[in-house]
Motif scaffolding. Structure first.
Motif, PDB file in Angstrom:
ATOM      1  N   TRP A   1     -38.636   4.743  50.792  1.00  0.00           N
ATOM      2  CA  TRP A   1     -38.154   3.394  51.068  1.00  0.00           C
ATOM      3  C   TRP A   1     -39.308   2.394  51.017  1.00  0.00           C
ATOM      4  CZ3 TRP A   1     -33.037   2.467  51.420  1.00  0.00           C
ATOM      5  CH2 TRP A   1     -32.196   3.565  51.662  1.00  0.00           C
ATOM      6  N   HIS A   2     -39.070   1.256  50.370  1.00  0.00           N
ATOM      7  CA  HIS A   2     -40.118   0.252  50.251  1.00  0.00           C
ATOM      8  C   HIS A   2     -39.523  -1.106  49.881  1.00  0.00           C
ATOM      9  CE1 HIS A   2     -39.374   1.653  46.150  1.00  0.00           C
ATOM     10  NE2 HIS A   2     -39.873   0.504  45.722  1.00  0.00           N
ATOM     11  N   LEU A   3     -40.304  -2.130  50.067  1.00  0.00           N
ATOM     12  CA  LEU A   3     -40.025  -3.455  49.537  1.00  0.00           C
ATOM     13  C   LEU A   3     -40.997  -3.725  48.405  1.00  0.00           C
ATOM     14  CD1 LEU A   3     -39.669  -5.429  52.894  1.00  0.00           C
ATOM     15  CD2 LEU A   3     -37.793  -4.834  51.347  1.00  0.00           C
ATOM     16  N   ASP A   4     -40.601  -4.568  47.449  1.00  0.00           N
ATOM     17  CA  ASP A   4     -41.510  -4.918  46.364  1.00  0.00           C
ATOM     18  C   ASP A   4     -42.319  -6.147  46.758  1.00  0.00           C
ATOM     19  OD1 ASP A   4     -40.652  -2.858  44.790  1.00  0.00           O
ATOM     20  OD2 ASP A   4     -39.226  -4.061  43.645  1.00  0.00           O
ATOM     21  N   HIS A   5     -43.619  -6.094  46.499  1.00  0.00           N
ATOM     22  CA  HIS A   5     -44.497  -7.196  46.873  1.00  0.00           C
ATOM     23  C   HIS A   5     -45.240  -7.746  45.659  1.00  0.00           C
ATOM     24  CE1 HIS A   5     -43.676  -6.607  51.101  1.00  0.00           C
ATOM     25  NE2 HIS A   5     -43.862  -5.308  50.937  1.00  0.00           N
ATOM     26  N   ASP A   6     -44.547  -7.776  44.513  1.00  0.00           N
ATOM     27  CA  ASP A   6     -45.116  -8.419  43.329  1.00  0.00           C
ATOM     28  C   ASP A   6     -45.351  -9.899  43.618  1.00  0.00           C
ATOM     29  OD1 ASP A   6     -43.082  -6.266  42.717  1.00  0.00           O
ATOM     30  OD2 ASP A   6     -44.083  -6.358  40.775  1.00  0.00           O
ATOM     31  N   ASP A   7     -44.511 -10.457  44.472  1.00  0.00           N
ATOM     32  CA  ASP A   7     -44.615 -11.841  44.897  1.00  0.00           C
ATOM     33  C   ASP A   7     -43.703 -11.994  46.113  1.00  0.00           C
ATOM     34  OD1 ASP A   7     -46.020 -14.254  43.284  1.00  0.00           O
ATOM     35  OD2 ASP A   7     -44.405 -15.054  44.515  1.00  0.00           O
ATOM     36  N   LYS A   8     -43.535 -13.202  46.623  1.00  0.00           N
ATOM     37  CA  LYS A   8     -42.639 -13.382  47.760  1.00  0.00           C
ATOM     38  C   LYS A   8     -41.178 -13.410  47.324  1.00  0.00           C
ATOM     39  CE  LYS A   8     -43.554 -13.430  51.364  1.00  0.00           C
ATOM     40  NZ  LYS A   8     -43.802 -12.236  52.231  1.00  0.00           N
ATOM     41  N   ARG A   9     -40.914 -13.898  46.125  1.00  0.00           N
ATOM     42  CA  ARG A   9     -39.553 -13.904  45.598  1.00  0.00           C
ATOM     43  C   ARG A   9     -39.522 -13.020  44.359  1.00  0.00           C
ATOM     44  NH1 ARG A   9     -40.121 -19.395  47.445  1.00  0.00           N
ATOM     45  NH2 ARG A   9     -38.560 -19.835  49.057  1.00  0.00           N
ATOM     46  N   VAL A  10     -38.834 -11.894  44.465  1.00  0.00           N
ATOM     47  CA  VAL A  10     -38.765 -10.912  43.378  1.00  0.00           C
ATOM     48  C   VAL A  10     -37.307 -10.492  43.203  1.00  0.00           C
ATOM     49  CG1 VAL A  10     -39.561  -8.685  42.506  1.00  0.00           C
ATOM     50  CG2 VAL A  10     -41.052 -10.027  44.012  1.00  0.00           C
ATOM     51  N   CYS A  11     -36.781 -10.684  42.013  1.00  0.00           N
ATOM     52  CA  CYS A  11     -35.440 -10.177  41.699  1.00  0.00           C
ATOM     53  C   CYS A  11     -35.542  -9.259  40.496  1.00  0.00           C
ATOM     54  CB  CYS A  11     -34.471 -11.325  41.389  1.00  0.00           C
ATOM     55  SG  CYS A  11     -33.933 -12.250  42.847  1.00  0.00           S
ATOM     56  N   LYS A  12     -34.772  -8.170  40.536  1.00  0.00           N
ATOM     57  CA  LYS A  12     -34.766  -7.230  39.426  1.00  0.00           C
ATOM     58  C   LYS A  12     -33.348  -7.080  38.878  1.00  0.00           C
ATOM     59  CE  LYS A  12     -38.947  -4.694  40.569  1.00  0.00           C
ATOM     60  NZ  LYS A  12     -39.607  -3.382  40.749  1.00  0.00           N
ATOM     61  N   LEU A  13     -33.261  -7.150  37.561  1.00  0.00           N
ATOM     62  CA  LEU A  13     -32.007  -6.954  36.837  1.00  0.00           C
ATOM     63  C   LEU A  13     -32.032  -5.541  36.267  1.00  0.00           C
ATOM     64  CD1 LEU A  13     -29.397  -7.964  35.357  1.00  0.00           C
ATOM     65  CD2 LEU A  13     -30.929  -8.814  33.553  1.00  0.00           C
ATOM     66  N   PHE A  14     -31.023  -4.751  36.614  1.00  0.00           N
ATOM     67  CA  PHE A  14     -30.950  -3.359  36.189  1.00  0.00           C
ATOM     68  C   PHE A  14     -29.757  -3.125  35.270  1.00  0.00           C
ATOM     69  CE2 PHE A  14     -32.802  -3.340  40.491  1.00  0.00           C
ATOM     70  CZ  PHE A  14     -33.953  -2.595  40.306  1.00  0.00           C
ATOM     71  N   ILE A  15     -29.892  -2.138  34.374  1.00  0.00           N
ATOM     72  CA  ILE A  15     -28.742  -1.572  33.655  1.00  0.00           C
ATOM     73  C   ILE A  15     -28.849  -0.060  33.753  1.00  0.00           C
ATOM     74  CG2 ILE A  15     -27.334  -1.521  31.566  1.00  0.00           C
ATOM     75  CD1 ILE A  15     -29.099  -3.634  30.355  1.00  0.00           C
ATOM     76  N   TYR A  16     -27.775   0.577  34.186  1.00  0.00           N
ATOM     77  CA  TYR A  16     -27.694   2.025  34.065  1.00  0.00           C
ATOM     78  C   TYR A  16     -27.406   2.357  32.605  1.00  0.00           C
ATOM     79  CZ  TYR A  16     -27.456   3.089  39.099  1.00  0.00           C
ATOM     80  OH  TYR A  16     -27.728   3.262  40.433  1.00  0.00           O
ATOM     81  N   LEU A  17     -28.238   3.213  32.010  1.00  0.00           N
ATOM     82  CA  LEU A  17     -28.047   3.628  30.625  1.00  0.00           C
ATOM     83  C   LEU A  17     -27.546   5.061  30.530  1.00  0.00           C
ATOM     84  CD1 LEU A  17     -31.209   1.829  29.275  1.00  0.00           C
ATOM     85  CD2 LEU A  17     -28.824   1.142  28.955  1.00  0.00           C
ATOM     86  N   THR A  18     -27.260   5.644  31.674  1.00  0.00           N
ATOM     87  CA  THR A  18     -26.527   6.901  31.792  1.00  0.00           C
ATOM     88  C   THR A  18     -25.562   6.731  32.965  1.00  0.00           C
ATOM     89  OG1 THR A  18     -28.375   7.731  33.137  1.00  0.00           O
ATOM     90  CG2 THR A  18     -28.269   8.494  30.855  1.00  0.00           C
ATOM     91  N   ASP A  19     -24.541   7.537  33.003  1.00  0.00           N
ATOM     92  CA  ASP A  19     -23.617   7.506  34.143  1.00  0.00           C
ATOM     93  C   ASP A  19     -24.339   7.980  35.398  1.00  0.00           C
ATOM     94  OD1 ASP A  19     -21.401   6.664  32.643  1.00  0.00           O
ATOM     95  OD2 ASP A  19     -20.877   8.720  32.096  1.00  0.00           O
TER      96      ASP A  19
END
Length: 310
Positions: A182-200
């Motif tokens: 478990w972790h938080l991302d600290h690339d910056d203070k505001r970080v959003c990630k867009l994901f696509i599952y490419l397998t089920d």
């Protein structure tokens, strides 16, 4: 635990050297002091921010995008499978399938080798560390729906920081490590990630992206420990707040990974999980700006250039 149902041997890992300055910034950014630093940096770039906000307002709007932004702002996550361009997703999937068909070849060439449980498959597409702007992975990240939804949450035109294709594989004899914890991302203070599952991703054994919504994740906001075990997390929240993204191939979702405690890639089956990730931050970046991640190929709008800092 709540489930969300939605439509060859490798070389020794390379150790990355991190300057003392970056270490200090990293620790500051993990706490609320990071917001003070972010505000100070933003105050030094007010004219540039005004231009970015104006460009954000040039993007089209749709009621469903506005609702997605509201949910992302409130809960820290939103399913956007029905809102993003299916043709662009299929183009991403075609590239991904080609890479997987050459897995043994590509796994020996990956540049980021510190995570034994997944393989990064796009390294060969980089020229001097940069992706061409006509690459399908970049085009998916630049679509108006994603930029508008994330931009409205950031109140600013987001900066596309990176795109990534990872294949997570089972490692039954190894302890959990890195992003499996478990972790938080600290690339910056505001970080959003867009994901696509490419397998089920059919069940927990497939190693779904797993997270805790923004509200319960507040308990970990100023934690100085980078990665936490299940026991450490559940001692504060209990397991009932955990959500798993159980979803079919080509499902797409956005998560504010700086606000939502998360983990993934815990593959317990004989299957694997193929995942696309695009990372967005808000300018100006807290950390020193890295070398360009994108190189201009073909016609680009001024807005697209601004998103990629070209």
């Amino acid at each position: 635990m709540t489930t969300i149902n939605t439509a060859a041997d490798q070389p020794a890992p390379r150790k990355q050297r991190i300057s003392q300055f970056r270490r200090i910034l990293w620790h500051v950014n993990r706490t609320d002091l990071g917001w003070v630093l972010k505000a100070a940096l933003s105050a030094l770039h007010l004219p540039a921010r005004a231009k970015r906000v104006a460009r954000l307002n040039q993007l089209p709007t749709k009621p469903e995008w506005t609702e997605a932004s509201r949910k992302l702002a409130e809960d820290g996550y939103v399913d956007v499978s029905a809102l993003v361009d299916r043709n662009l997703a299929e183009a991403v999937a075609a590239v991904a399938n080609n890479k997987v068909s050459r897995l043994n070849e590509l796994s020996g060439k990956q540049q980021l080798g510190h995570k034994s449980f997944w393989v990064s498959l796009l390294d060969e597409d980089l020229v001097n560390g940069a992706f061409a702007t006509d690459h399908p992975f970049v085009r998916y990240a630049l679509q108006p729906a994603a930029l508008r939804i994330i931009g409205d949450v950031m109140h600013d035109l987001p900066q596309l920081s990176d795109v990534l294709l990872t294949l997570s594989q089972p490692t039954p004899k190894q302890p959990l490590s890195y992003s499996q914890l478990w972790h938080l991302d600290h690339d910056d203070k505001r970080v959003c990630k867009l994901f696509i599952y490419l397998t089920d991703v059919q069940d927990t054994a497939d190693g779904p992206f797993t997270f805790i919504p923004a509200g319960p994740s507040k308990a970990f906001r100023n934690s100085l420990k980078s990665h936490l075990s299940d026991a450490q997390v559940f001692a504060k929240t209990g397991p009932d707040v955990v959500k798993e993204m159980i979803a079919p191939r080509l499902s797409s979702f956005i998560v504010n990974t700086a606000r939502c405690l998360h983990m993934g890639s815990r593959i317990e089956s004989d299957r694997s999980r193929l995942l696309y990730t695009a990372t967005y931050i808000q300018q100006p970046r807290i950390f020193p700006e890295p070398p360009p991640r994108f190189r201009a190929v073909g016609a680009l709008t001024e807005l697209e250039r601004a998103v990629m800092r070209l």
